[in-house]
Scaffold this active site. Structure first.
Site, mmCIF file in Angstrom:
data_model
loop_
_atom_site.group_PDB
_atom_site.id
_atom_site.type_symbol
_atom_site.label_atom_id
_atom_site.label_comp_id
_atom_site.label_asym_id
_atom_site.label_seq_id
_atom_site.Cartn_x
_atom_site.Cartn_y
_atom_site.Cartn_z
ATOM 1 N N GLY A 38 -7.574 5.282 -3.483
ATOM 2 C CA GLY A 38 -7.868 4.133 -4.347
ATOM 3 C C GLY A 38 -6.550 3.491 -4.732
ATOM 4 N N GLY A 84 -5.428 1.839 -7.328
ATOM 5 C CA GLY A 84 -4.854 2.098 -8.651
ATOM 6 C C GLY A 84 -4.239 3.483 -8.710
ATOM 7 N N ALA A 85 -5.004 4.462 -8.279
ATOM 8 C CA ALA A 85 -4.514 5.847 -8.294
ATOM 9 C C ALA A 85 -3.282 5.982 -7.406
ATOM 10 C CB ALA A 85 -5.623 6.790 -7.827
ATOM 11 N N GLU A 124 -9.863 -3.702 -6.737
ATOM 12 C CA GLU A 124 -10.926 -2.726 -6.439
ATOM 13 C C GLU A 124 -11.732 -2.377 -7.695
ATOM 14 O OE1 GLU A 124 -9.171 -0.515 -2.446
ATOM 15 O OE2 GLU A 124 -8.961 0.515 -4.362
ATOM 16 N N GLY A 168 9.659 -6.208 6.434
ATOM 17 C CA GLY A 168 10.112 -6.214 5.044
ATOM 18 C C GLY A 168 9.278 -7.105 4.155
ATOM 19 N N ASP A 205 2.228 6.607 9.790
ATOM 20 C CA ASP A 205 0.938 6.233 9.191
ATOM 21 C C ASP A 205 1.231 5.236 8.066
ATOM 22 O OD1 ASP A 205 -1.490 6.042 7.914
ATOM 23 O OD2 ASP A 205 -1.730 8.184 7.542
ATOM 24 N N THR A 248 -0.843 3.898 5.982
ATOM 25 C CA THR A 248 -1.785 3.916 4.853
ATOM 26 C C THR A 248 -1.028 4.027 3.535
ATOM 27 O OG1 THR A 248 -3.224 5.209 6.291
ATOM 28 C CG2 THR A 248 -3.911 4.999 3.998
ATOM 29 N N ASP A 262 0.726 -0.072 -1.424
ATOM 30 C CA ASP A 262 0.600 0.471 -2.788
ATOM 31 C C ASP A 262 1.937 1.047 -3.264
ATOM 32 O OD1 ASP A 262 -2.104 -0.156 -2.618
ATOM 33 O OD2 ASP A 262 -2.640 1.853 -1.910
ATOM 34 N N GLY A 320 -0.907 10.024 5.639
ATOM 35 C CA GLY A 320 -1.716 9.879 4.433
ATOM 36 C C GLY A 320 -1.123 8.861 3.476
HETATM 37 P P1 ADP Z 1 0.030 -3.330 3.414
HETATM 38 O O1 ADP Z 1 0.089 -1.844 3.473
HETATM 39 O O2 ADP Z 1 -0.506 -3.853 2.111
HETATM 40 O O3 ADP Z 1 -0.612 -3.999 4.614
HETATM 41 P P2 ADP Z 1 2.656 -3.921 4.553
HETATM 42 O O4 ADP Z 1 2.155 -3.400 5.861
HETATM 43 O O5 ADP Z 1 3.253 -5.285 4.536
HETATM 44 O O6 ADP Z 1 1.549 -3.849 3.397
HETATM 45 O O7 ADP Z 1 3.747 -2.853 4.046
HETATM 46 C C1 ADP Z 1 4.305 -2.874 2.766
HETATM 47 C C2 ADP Z 1 5.765 -2.502 2.846
HETATM 48 O O8 ADP Z 1 5.916 -1.214 3.447
HETATM 49 C C3 ADP Z 1 6.589 -3.442 3.703
HETATM 50 O O9 ADP Z 1 7.078 -4.532 2.952
HETATM 51 C C4 ADP Z 1 7.715 -2.530 4.176
HETATM 52 O O10 ADP Z 1 8.709 -2.383 3.190
HETATM 53 C C5 ADP Z 1 7.035 -1.194 4.328
HETATM 54 N N1 ADP Z 1 6.573 -0.990 5.714
HETATM 55 C C6 ADP Z 1 5.325 -1.101 6.213
HETATM 56 N N2 ADP Z 1 5.285 -0.840 7.527
HETATM 57 C C7 ADP Z 1 6.568 -0.548 7.899
HETATM 58 C C8 ADP Z 1 7.220 -0.163 9.128
HETATM 59 N N3 ADP Z 1 6.517 -0.046 10.282
HETATM 60 N N4 ADP Z 1 8.550 0.063 9.098
HETATM 61 C C9 ADP Z 1 9.258 -0.048 7.955
HETATM 62 N N5 ADP Z 1 8.719 -0.395 6.764
HETATM 63 C C10 ADP Z 1 7.396 -0.642 6.730
#
Ligand code: ADP
Length: 312
Positions: A49, A51-52, A149, A234, A257, A259, A263, A298
């Site tokens: 979730g 928030g959690a 949510e 980024g 991963d 996921t 958050d 996870g």
């Molecule tokens: P969401 O999970 O909400 O789709 P993003 O995929 O944009 O959001 O990811 C959030 C942040 O996590 C990014 O701004 C970046 O800093 C980091 N991030 C996500 N995927 C990668 C990746 N493959 N390599 C490096 N940093 C990542």
């Protein structure tokens, strides 16, 4: 101890108002077609979730964090409370009862594609009255972070309940139309590419404007500042006070991963903004936290400590 502008003692760097779900995950060779039954792996149950997740991410980094949420009086609710407490989150604001704990039923195939059914359960029963009754938590927090949510009227009440000198961070996920008073309270509005396209009404328009253009256009929708996350690329930040749009690159990592990356990013950003950093500096820290989070499996299990972020 420092003071808010209305002289209430600030006890929390961050108050997260949002959902808490049990993620029930089954691995399958193939996701079932309509009417079909397939056999899968043993069931794995993870705390989740948005928030959690945000509360755990912030507390693990060292932020003094409180969670305002609702869970059921059941085993999933106890699992969620335990994971919050293990991370050091203050859970006095977690309400118990009224409906079963929210669950996400997730089937995931070997390619990593998944199908998810969410039962919001107790999350849908977090009401504006619950927010009104949590005045002391709001007065004790320098930043309040919300997502979508939980019911929109609850989010709107949280936006109205900010103590003077506190700031609202909103990640509108899952995306939904936002009332103007919520949008204008955001400082910042934090969106990924999909959420940005939803708000701008350009879903499916892959050849549309560049992210820098979305970021500036999102500012014209009313938020005081905007952050657009771009996965491995980024983030972009824009502050309505200067209208500058700055790109903040993410460290290169081996993503395992993704996921919960958003958050972890949002929690880190909200915490650092509350410590007084400007948007670009807070985002420069948050991209490192997001990047660290994608190197582990996870959501909550992958969120880094401050030491792990420093070592990245
Ligand atoms: P969401 O999970 O909400 O789709 P993003 O995929 O944009 O959001 O990811 C959030 C942040 O996590 C990014 O701004 C970046 O800093 C980091 N991030 C996500 N995927 C990668 C990746 N493959 N390599 C490096 N940093 C990542």
């Amino acid at each position: 101890m420092y003071e808010n502008e209305d002289s209430a003692p600030v006890r929390y760097d961050l108050l997260v108002v949002g959902s808490a779900n049990a993620d029930l995950v089954i691995g399958v060779d193939r996701r079932p077609a309509p009417g079909e039954t397939v056999l899968g792996s043993d069931l794995a149950v993870h705390p989740g979730g948005k928030g959690a997740n945000q509360a755990v991410a912030a507390a693990r980094l060292g932020a003094r964090t409180a969670l305002l949420a609702r869970v059921g009086d059941d085993a999933h609710g106890r699992l969620l409370l335990e994971s919050q407490q293990d991370a050091g989150v203050e859970t006095g604001g977690v309400l118990v009862g009224g409906a079963p704990t929210g669950v996400a039923l997730i089937t995931v195939d070997p390619s990593g594609d998944n199908s998810i059914v969410v039962s919001p359960g107790a999350n849908a029963r977090l009401t504006p009255e619950d927010i009104k009754a949590a005045g002391p938590l709001f007065r004790a927090a320098r930043v309040v972070s919300v997502q979508l949510e939980v019911p929109l009227e609850t989010v709107a009440e949280a936006a109205r309940s900010l103590a003077p000198g506190s700031r609202l961070v909103l990640n509108p996920s899952p995306p939904a139309p936002l009332p103007e008073d919520v949008l204008t309270a955001c400082d910042p509005l934090v969106v990924n590419e999909h959420e940005a396209r939803y708000i701008l009404g350009i879903l499916g328009d892959t050849a549309g404007p560049a992210p820098e253009d979305w970021t500036r256009t999102l500012l014209t929708h009313g938020p005081r500042s905007v952050v657009v996350t771009l996965g491995a690329a980024g983030a972009l930040v824009a502050d309505g006070r200067t209208a500058d749009c700055v790109r903040v690159p993410s460290p290169e990592v081996d993503a395992v991963d993704t996921t919960g990356a958003g958050d972890a990013f949002t929690a880190a950003l909200a915490w650092r903004l509350g410590l007084g950093e400007d948007l670009a500096a807070a985002a420069a820290f948050a991209v490192r936290v997001g990047a660290a989070a994608v190197t582990g499996q996870g959501a909550q299990a992958s969120f880094p400590t401050a030491a792990e972020v420093a070592a990245l």
